[in-house]
Motif scaffolding. Structure first.
Motif, PDB file in Angstrom:
ATOM      1  N   PRO A  63     -24.553 -23.394   5.842  1.00 52.99           N
ATOM      2  CA  PRO A  63     -25.079 -22.870   6.920  1.00 52.99           C
ATOM      3  C   PRO A  63     -26.079 -21.658   6.374  1.00 52.99           C
ATOM      4  CG  PRO A  63     -22.534 -22.832   7.069  1.00 52.99           C
ATOM      5  CD  PRO A  63     -23.184 -23.630   5.676  1.00 52.99           C
ATOM      6  N   MET A  64     -27.043 -21.367   7.244  1.00 52.45           N
ATOM      7  CA  MET A  64     -27.905 -20.324   6.866  1.00 52.45           C
ATOM      8  C   MET A  64     -27.342 -19.101   6.885  1.00 52.45           C
ATOM      9  SD  MET A  64     -31.702 -19.789   8.692  1.00 52.45           S
ATOM     10  CE  MET A  64     -32.314 -18.142   8.716  1.00 52.45           C
ATOM     11  N   PRO A  65     -27.595 -18.087   6.292  1.00 52.77           N
ATOM     12  CA  PRO A  65     -26.782 -16.887   6.327  1.00 52.77           C
ATOM     13  C   PRO A  65     -27.907 -15.996   7.161  1.00 52.77           C
ATOM     14  CG  PRO A  65     -28.121 -17.043   4.301  1.00 52.77           C
ATOM     15  CD  PRO A  65     -28.163 -18.356   4.651  1.00 52.77           C
ATOM     16  N   ARG A  66     -27.296 -14.654   7.299  1.00 53.09           N
ATOM     17  CA  ARG A  66     -28.256 -13.756   7.972  1.00 53.09           C
ATOM     18  C   ARG A  66     -29.019 -12.846   6.764  1.00 53.09           C
ATOM     19  NH1 ARG A  66     -25.721  -8.375   9.557  1.00 53.09           N
ATOM     20  NH2 ARG A  66     -23.758  -9.229   9.145  1.00 53.09           N
ATOM     21  N   PHE A  67     -30.350 -12.454   6.701  1.00 51.33           N
ATOM     22  CA  PHE A  67     -30.971 -12.067   5.820  1.00 51.33           C
ATOM     23  C   PHE A  67     -31.234 -10.426   6.049  1.00 51.33           C
ATOM     24  CE2 PHE A  67     -31.794 -16.345   5.069  1.00 51.33           C
ATOM     25  CZ  PHE A  67     -31.723 -16.491   3.692  1.00 51.33           C
ATOM     26  N   TRP A  68     -31.143  -9.759   5.085  1.00 55.17           N
ATOM     27  CA  TRP A  68     -31.452  -8.410   5.117  1.00 55.17           C
ATOM     28  C   TRP A  68     -32.750  -8.168   4.298  1.00 55.17           C
ATOM     29  CZ3 TRP A  68     -26.896  -4.461   4.414  1.00 55.17           C
ATOM     30  CH2 TRP A  68     -26.060  -4.521   5.218  1.00 55.17           C
ATOM     31  N   LEU A  69     -33.733  -7.667   4.863  1.00 53.08           N
ATOM     32  CA  LEU A  69     -35.034  -7.312   4.114  1.00 53.08           C
ATOM     33  C   LEU A  69     -35.019  -5.672   4.240  1.00 53.08           C
ATOM     34  CD1 LEU A  69     -35.508 -10.062   4.997  1.00 53.08           C
ATOM     35  CD2 LEU A  69     -37.794  -9.706   5.573  1.00 53.08           C
ATOM     36  N   ILE A  70     -35.016  -5.089   3.078  1.00 53.73           N
ATOM     37  CA  ILE A  70     -34.778  -3.808   3.076  1.00 53.73           C
ATOM     38  C   ILE A  70     -35.844  -2.902   2.580  1.00 53.73           C
ATOM     39  CG2 ILE A  70     -33.061  -2.210   2.104  1.00 53.73           C
ATOM     40  CD1 ILE A  70     -30.968  -4.460   1.560  1.00 53.73           C
ATOM     41  N   SER A  71     -36.264  -1.689   3.039  1.00 53.10           N
ATOM     42  CA  SER A  71     -37.238  -0.843   2.731  1.00 53.10           C
ATOM     43  C   SER A  71     -36.872  -0.288   1.063  1.00 53.10           C
ATOM     44  CB  SER A  71     -37.545   0.293   3.467  1.00 53.10           C
ATOM     45  OG  SER A  71     -36.634   1.192   3.515  1.00 53.10           O
ATOM     46  N   GLU A  72     -37.785   0.181   0.291  1.00 54.86           N
ATOM     47  CA  GLU A  72     -37.516   0.810  -0.961  1.00 54.86           C
ATOM     48  C   GLU A  72     -36.645   1.934  -1.239  1.00 54.86           C
ATOM     49  OE1 GLU A  72     -37.288   0.768  -4.808  1.00 54.86           O
ATOM     50  OE2 GLU A  72     -38.717  -0.439  -4.014  1.00 54.86           O
ATOM     51  N   ASP A  73     -36.692   2.774   0.022  1.00 51.65           N
ATOM     52  CA  ASP A  73     -35.660   3.963   0.114  1.00 51.65           C
ATOM     53  C   ASP A  73     -34.564   3.466   1.014  1.00 51.65           C
ATOM     54  OD1 ASP A  73     -36.547   3.718   2.731  1.00 51.65           O
ATOM     55  OD2 ASP A  73     -37.805   5.895   2.835  1.00 51.65           O
TER      56      ASP A  73
END
Length: 253
Positions: A63-73
């Protein structure tokens, strides 16, 4: 909020959309390609379990997960899964940037994601099934609130259950209101222990607007503006005037 404060209690803001149907052709590698287009702003990526259950696609082995794309800070976080696209602002060291700038960032990234899906998968974007705007507020001990016994200083209408014995230790209260045909408001109030400062009590109250079913992309901003006005009014009506004026300090407009 419709009224700005110098020291608002906002700990996190979530703005996003849920699709009426999952994007069936979307795969993890597509999210990776999309990430490469925004990695200068969101250089970190993590995988999480999807909320609402798994949404298998054609040919999926896992199953495809949920992705978190996170800023540097780590203040900004994009959440992508087959049936949802959300942006979180999370309190760190900087000041709260206020709703308009967070909404603008969400619309920018969501429009870019829509263009990516249309050009890469050669499909039209699915219908939006629901929109969400949520404010998560946290109050740590201060001159107005020290523990659960002071909750009425923050939320005057709060009333604890009385079972005739012992002191109240924990509570978790939720209620939902219908504001309009396409807008509902939910309010949750609970007490926790601080993650950052163990053994320190925290009063958490969440105000969330839901709705916008079958809304068009062009109508998104209007709905979020209405939701923002409704959450702001709810905040002002829910919380005490003294703590608003003396502690959170409204900005003169």
């Amino acid at each position: 909020m419709s009224r700005k404060f110098k020291n608002p209690p906002i700990n996190e803001l979530v703005i996003g959309v849920y699709f009426a149907e999952p994007i069936g052709g979307l795969r993890s590698e597509h999210v990776g390609v999309f990430w490469s287009s925004v990695s200068s702003k969101y250089p970190k990526i993590e995988q999480k379990d999807p909320f609402g259950g798994f949404f298998p696609g054609p040919g999926d082995v896992f199953p495809m997960p949920r992705f978190w794309l996170i800023s540097e800070d780590e203040t900004f976080l994009l959440q992508i899964q087959r049936n949802a696209f959300l942006l979180n602002w999370r309190k760190r060291d900087g000041a709260y940037p206020h709703f308009d700038s967070i909404k603008a960032e969400f619309l920018t990234q969501f429009n870019q994601f829509c263009r990516f899906i249309q050009s890469t998968l050669q499909v039209t974007m699915p219908i939006i099934g629901a929109c969400e705007l949520q404010y998560i507020n946290a109050v740590e001990p201060n001159e107005y609130w020290q523990d659960v016994r002071d909750t009425g200083n923050v939320i005057p209408s709060f009333s604890q259950l009385d079972v005739g014995m012992g002191q109240l230790l924990h509570f978790n209260y939720n209620t939902i209101f219908r504001v309009d045909d396409d807008l509902s408001m939910s309010v949750g109030v609970r007490n926790l222990q601080s993650v950052a400062n163990p053994n320190t009590p925290v009063l958490v109250f969440e105000i969330k607007a839901d709705g916008g079913k079958n809304i068009t992309l062009d109508g998104l901003e209007t709905w979020f503006n209405r939701a923002h006005d409704a959450t702001g009014e709810t905040f002002l009506n829910l919380t005490g005037k003294t703590i608003q004026q003396k502690f959170w300090a409204p900005v003169e407009q």
